[in-house]
Design an enzyme around this catalytic site. Structure first.
Site, mmCIF file in Angstrom:
data_model
loop_
_atom_site.group_PDB
_atom_site.id
_atom_site.type_symbol
_atom_site.label_atom_id
_atom_site.label_comp_id
_atom_site.label_asym_id
_atom_site.label_seq_id
_atom_site.Cartn_x
_atom_site.Cartn_y
_atom_site.Cartn_z
ATOM 1 N N THR A 181 0.843 -1.184 0.000
ATOM 2 C CA THR A 181 0.000 0.000 0.000
ATOM 3 C C THR A 181 0.884 1.242 0.000
ATOM 4 O O THR A 181 2.084 1.177 0.237
ATOM 5 C CB THR A 181 -0.901 0.031 1.234
ATOM 6 O OG1 THR A 181 -0.085 0.189 2.405
ATOM 7 C CG2 THR A 181 -1.700 -1.256 1.358
ATOM 8 N N LYS A 434 -6.521 11.894 -0.641
ATOM 9 C CA LYS A 434 -6.414 11.051 -1.822
ATOM 10 C C LYS A 434 -6.146 11.936 -3.028
ATOM 11 O O LYS A 434 -7.033 12.616 -3.529
ATOM 12 C CB LYS A 434 -7.668 10.209 -2.036
ATOM 13 C CG LYS A 434 -7.403 8.989 -2.901
ATOM 14 C CD LYS A 434 -8.507 7.963 -2.792
ATOM 15 C CE LYS A 434 -8.070 6.635 -3.405
ATOM 16 N NZ LYS A 434 -9.114 5.609 -3.332
ATOM 17 N N TRP A 439 -3.179 7.494 -1.901
ATOM 18 C CA TRP A 439 -3.377 7.983 -0.540
ATOM 19 C C TRP A 439 -2.150 8.760 -0.051
ATOM 20 O O TRP A 439 -1.013 8.403 -0.327
ATOM 21 C CB TRP A 439 -3.590 6.825 0.421
ATOM 22 C CG TRP A 439 -4.883 6.090 0.307
ATOM 23 C CD1 TRP A 439 -5.046 4.778 -0.039
ATOM 24 C CD2 TRP A 439 -6.195 6.594 0.546
ATOM 25 N NE1 TRP A 439 -6.377 4.446 -0.023
ATOM 26 C CE2 TRP A 439 -7.108 5.537 0.329
ATOM 27 C CE3 TRP A 439 -6.707 7.839 0.920
ATOM 28 C CZ2 TRP A 439 -8.478 5.688 0.491
ATOM 29 C CZ3 TRP A 439 -8.071 7.989 1.072
ATOM 30 C CH2 TRP A 439 -8.939 6.925 0.864
#
Length: 538
Positions: A181, A434, A439
């Site tokens: 991520t 975002k 992110w």
């Protein structure tokens, strides 16, 4: 029934057997490079045998640090088909995070596009698990580099076996790939994808009511191959025999439009900022985009006006999708249903702007304070997901227990769901920004700012931006001794040394005191309302 293992070997062997003459096209600095799936298969087999020569074994992680190009596609299949794990690294992460995920994954080999070598050289002394660097370049000679030991991708392939047999004993539940991520808080978290998960996700991408990829398509993934499997598009193109167009390094809106026109692209995929840039060019310069049957948009909510422009001005169907790294990534797609066909245009646009219906194969709950919310488009709750291509934990990470609970993935996204089952994201459970589909952690930026010796307090909020959807803006209260003595550029430069460029706030606003709640927390809601037009006015 037969217990057939669903592995990526079946995808590439299908392409070799049934679609050997279909093209893979890559845009390079020197021009357009083309070859056929038959060539792709042989080169992937050569790469697989070469990696084994380098000592890569079953279960080893092999990382890629590359753009969307044909060598990256070869790695997508060669690595998992020998039982190793494809680890795609986001080239836009900070050096600190790049080093962290290489070490955390324990990558054994790192394959790098030549122009990205300097980014890896910055961390070369921090990644001891890497035993070989493979440079992907068109040049016959390797560039000068501080990396060691280095190998030429093409020279490795020359010595490789074009008839190499991929492993047939891989269990479908073994790891095929992994992606990290973008680190919403703390360090990035690793998500591992099984062969079975990727295979079933790929089949879902071909369904008529999802993306409907097929042999008739010419597909162009603008979404990077280093991000969430390029939304699974490379796997889908190979399985279904679609012509695949890879736009190479740093494609501009003009370049994308030229490729759409020249290659007759039928389906392209990217985040809203990509399609906003393409639209701006398209409205000023004529390009033939009549081949497009779909623009797939995800990563963040697309503005209603953007969807309207594509649909009404240019007659291009705009498909809104929702997903994340943890869902491999597609979870829902907004497609019109048969009962929608006669609705007014404005209502159709409303539906297209939603995150859509859950795709077949997954289960979803939207859970509020009192349990599952009513399907009325009003009640809000957190999106929970589960299914064969949804992660069940983060790789070697204690934070798993905060997200994966009782067999459900708790997404952190807050949404409503209407009476027909269409999802609409309305908020986030954490204060995230975002920007352009990626992110950015406000907490990480705040902690960094408050570590500055002249800063007393700092908070960061998401502020609407006409191009990037949202951008971070920081609010800083200085220590009394430094009041009126610090320029914003000093703090921006300070952050630039710690974060990727796109993480750095667009502005820093100095305040005497940051507003707080009754319990002493920063009152971000007040700042969001007061500064909602800040970046538009700048």
């Amino acid at each position: 029934m037969m217990n057939t293992q669903l592995t990526l070997r079946l995808l590439i062997e299908r392409a070799e057997k049934y679609f050997p003459k279909k093209e893979v096209v890559t845009r390079k600095a020197s021009g357009i490079f083309r070859y056929m799936y038959a060539d792709f298969g042989k080169r992937a087999r050569r790469l697989a045998s070469a990696l084994q020569t380098l000592g890569v074994q079953r279960g080893d992680r092999v990382a890629t640090f590359a753009w969307n190009q044909h060598r990256h596609l070869e790695a997508y299949f060669a690595i998992p088909c020998i039982g190793s794990v494809l680890h795609t690294i986001n080239i836009r992460l900070s050096s600190e995070h790049i080093a962290y995920i290489i070490n955390h994954a324990e990558d054994k080999v790192l394959m790098i596009d030549e122009d990205l070598i300097p980014l890896i050289e910055k961390v070369k002394d921090q990644i001891p698990t890497v035993k070989a660097f493979v440079i992907m370049t068109d040049n016959p000679e390797l560039p000068e580099t501080a990396l060691h030991p280095v190998y030429s991708y093409e020279q490795l392939l020359e010595a490789g076996d074009p008839g190499f047999q991929f492993r047939s004993d891989i269990d479908e539940n073994e790891a095929a790939g992994m992606c990290y991520t973008s680190a919403t808080t703390g360090n990035p978290k690793g998500v591992v994808y099984s062969h079975r998960g990727i295979y079933l996700h790929t089949m879902c991408m071909g369904l008529a009511d999802t993306i409907a990829y097929s042999e008739n398509d010419t597909v162009m993934p603008v979404v990077p191959m280093f991000h969430a499997n390029a939304w699974g598009i490379p796997f889908a193109a190979v399985m279904f025999g679609s012509k695949l167009v890879l736009p190479g390094a740093g494609p501009t809106p003009q370049i994308l439009l030229e490729l759409i026109q020249s290659e007759k692209i039928t389906a392209a995929a990217g985040v809203p900022t990509i399609w906003t840039g393409v639209l701006q060019v398209l409205e000023k310069q004529p390009y033939d985009v009549s081949s497009l049957r779909a623009v797939l948009c995800g990563g963040s909510a697309a503005p209603r006006g953007l969807i309207k422009a594509y649909e009404e001005k240019f007659g291009i169907p705009f498909i809104h999708a929702y997903g994340m790294t943890e869902t491999a990534p597609v979870a829902s797609v907004s497609r019109l249903r048969s009962n929608h066909q006669h609705l007014p245009v404005d209502r159709l646009l409303d539906i297209r702007s939603l995150q859509g219906m859950l795709v077949p194969g997954l289960e979803m709950r939207v859970v509020g304070q009192n349990g599952d919310v009513n399907w009325n488009g009003q009640e809000m709750g957190e999106v929970w997901l589960r299914g064969p291509w949804v992660a069940d934990e983060y790789y070697n990470d204690e934070r798993s227990k905060e997200t994966f609970i009782d067999g459900w993935y708790h997404s952190g996204d807050v949404a409503t769901i209407d009476e027909e089952g269409y999802l609409k994201l309305v908020d986030r459970t954490k204060d995230l920004v975002k920007s352009g589909g990626e992110w950015i952690s406000s907490v990480d930026l705040e902690n960094a700012l408050m570590a500055h010796p002249k800063v007393f307090e700092a908070t960061v909020i998401a502020v609407p931006h006409p191009k990037w959807d949202e951008r971070p803006v920081a609010f800083v209260a200085l220590k009394p001794d430094f009041k009126d003595q610090v320029e914003k550029q000093e703090l921006l430069d300070y952050l630039a040394g710690q974060f990727a460029k796109w993480w750095v706030p667009d502005d820093i606003v100095f305040l005497d005191e940051i507003p707080k709640t009754s319990v002493g927390k920063f009152l971000k809601r007040s700042l969001r309302e007061q500064y909602k037009d800040h970046l538009i006015r700048m």
